[in-house]
Structure formats: structure tokens, C-alpha cells
Design a protein around this motif. Sequence first.
Motif, short mmCIF file in Angstrom:
data_model
loop_
_atom_site.label_atom_id
_atom_site.label_comp_id
_atom_site.label_asym_id
_atom_site.label_seq_id
_atom_site.Cartn_x
_atom_site.Cartn_y
_atom_site.Cartn_z
N ALA A 101 0.71 -1.17 0.00
CA ALA A 101 0.20 0.08 -0.10
C ALA A 101 0.78 1.22 0.08
O ALA A 101 0.62 2.23 -0.81
CB ALA A 101 -0.88 -0.02 1.19
N ILE A 130 -5.04 -4.87 -3.92
CA ILE A 130 -4.93 -3.92 -3.20
C ILE A 130 -6.14 -3.91 -1.97
O ILE A 130 -7.32 -3.82 -2.33
CB ILE A 130 -5.13 -2.46 -4.03
CG1 ILE A 130 -3.95 -2.43 -4.88
CG2 ILE A 130 -5.12 -1.37 -2.85
CD1 ILE A 130 -4.05 -1.04 -5.87
N ASP A 132 -5.97 -1.87 0.85
CA ASP A 132 -5.90 -0.25 1.61
C ASP A 132 -7.14 0.57 0.62
O ASP A 132 -7.01 0.80 -0.46
CB ASP A 132 -4.55 0.29 1.63
CG ASP A 132 -4.63 1.49 2.25
OD1 ASP A 132 -4.87 2.53 1.97
OD2 ASP A 132 -4.08 1.44 3.57
#
Length: 302
Positions: A101, A130, A132
Motif C-alpha cells: 500500500a 489492493i 487499503d
Amino acid sequence: MNTFNRMFFATGLVAFGLGMSSTSGCGGGDYCSTVFNKAVECASPEEKALVEGLKDLVMKDCREKKDRDPEEEKADLECAKKSACDEYKKCQQELSDKKQAIRIKKEVEGALKTGEKMEDALSSCKYSDIKDEEVKKLCADLFKKSIDAATKELEGIRDSGGDGLSKCFDLQATAEKVSPEEKTKADALCKEVEAGKRAKEALDEAKKNLDGGTNEVPFQCSMAVEDLEKLTSDWAKNKLQEVAKGCYVDLGKKILPAQVDKMVICEYQVEQVYKAVNKYNLKDAELDGWITKADAKCAGSK
């Protein structure tokens, strides 16, 4: 790729997070040995055999690393302290997600600010898992910026009749990451780009025949109008009229005077012009009279 990354990519240990320790400094043997030994302890038998054979290379690579990051080293060591391998692997995965991240956030923020290395940042957003939420939002902003730029570029390619295949592939892949609506818009534009290419080919061939005195409608004309007929946008409607004029009106004013008076049946070239004029309601003072004359032989072709 350094020795650490090669090894853990090959063995799958990067999934445990040890591959990331190669990006942090290893100023002493304790750190390098600790994280290495823990990864070996928690590896499968097949992985252990390969990793242990590379230990000297891994240690050398780790200990000679200069760009130390004390915080990353501390986090790696905290994971290595976990007594159970399941806890260790979970710790390393969480650490991996956090490092990823941070890396992608920095990469995307730079691309958004400067416009540089956009492709690298887009690739990271598209193909990374991903988690985050802040990074997800940054990637969404990057996708939007990329889509806007690609759309403008492809509209120019469409209008000029150029080849936009590879750029369409990229746009569609990006749009799919944003929403079904964006993907639908990208698909529609790319259909126009392909139709624009066919339209240019048809108009070029029609002009070539007109300038060369060849009284024939190029086969590209029917292909172009068929593609354009399937589209509902204003651009497609206007382009259809442009192609129809170049292929059937301009050429028709040469073909019909040369053939209508002497044909016994509705000749193929005359028939193409006759059918198109009626289908698309094409009007031209010079051509209209010849269409009327062709009615006697071609009325059944409407």
C-alpha cells in the motif's frame, strides 16, 4: 532481480513476506539469519530443500544491502518472533499488504501530480490485490484521469480513421476496473474507432475509383456502412452519411450514366447505387434523374 527476490519468487516464499526483507537493510547477521531461518522453518519440504541450498547467496545479498530501513527490519523481526507458523504467515501477509500500500500510494500520487510514469502506476493499480481503502481511491482517481485522456485520444483516432486496437484494449481494461458503465462507454467508443477505420478505407477506395475512372463501388463501402448501421451515436449517423455520399452518390454519378441506358437487367454496380440511394434517402440533383431512369430495371432491388 537480487538473489533474495529470485529465490523467493521461485520457491513461493515471497507469499510469506520474506522477499520483502530484501528491500530493507541487513546491517548485521542477526537480522538476516533470524528472518531467513524463520522462513525456512515455515516452508514446505520442497521449498526448504531449495532455499537451504541458496543460504550463502541469500545471506551475502542481505548483509551487503545498504539502504537500511529500521522500521521494516523491526516489523520483519516481530513477525519472525511468532512461534506458530500460521501466525508468522499471517503477520507477514499483513506486513506485505502494508508495504504494498505504501509503495503503490507513493507511485500513484507521483503519477497524478506529475503525469509521469502513468503506465507503471496504472499497472500497479490494475494487477495488484489492493486492500487499503485510501490506495483504492487513489487508483480510482488515476483510472479516471487515464480514461479521460485515452477517450480524447481515441476520439481523434476514430475521426481520422486510424488504428486504435491496442489503445482500445488498454482503455477497456482500465474502464472495467472502474464500473460497468465506464466499460460500456469504452466498448461503444472502440466500436466507433473500428467503424471509423473501415469508413476511411471505403472513402479512400471510392476516391481512388472516382479519380481513376473505375466505375465500380469498392467492396469496402458495404462493409463500412454495415458497421456504421449497427451504431446509434450521432457520430456514426454522420459518418454513415459521409460514406454513403462518397461511395454511392459521387461514384453513382459516374456509374449510372455509363450503364443505365444500355443495361438489359439491373447491373450489379447500378444496383448497389440504386439500393443505397433508396435505403439512405440520398439526394443529389445530378443523380436523381438517373435513379428515376433505373427504376424500370431496378425497382425490385429496393
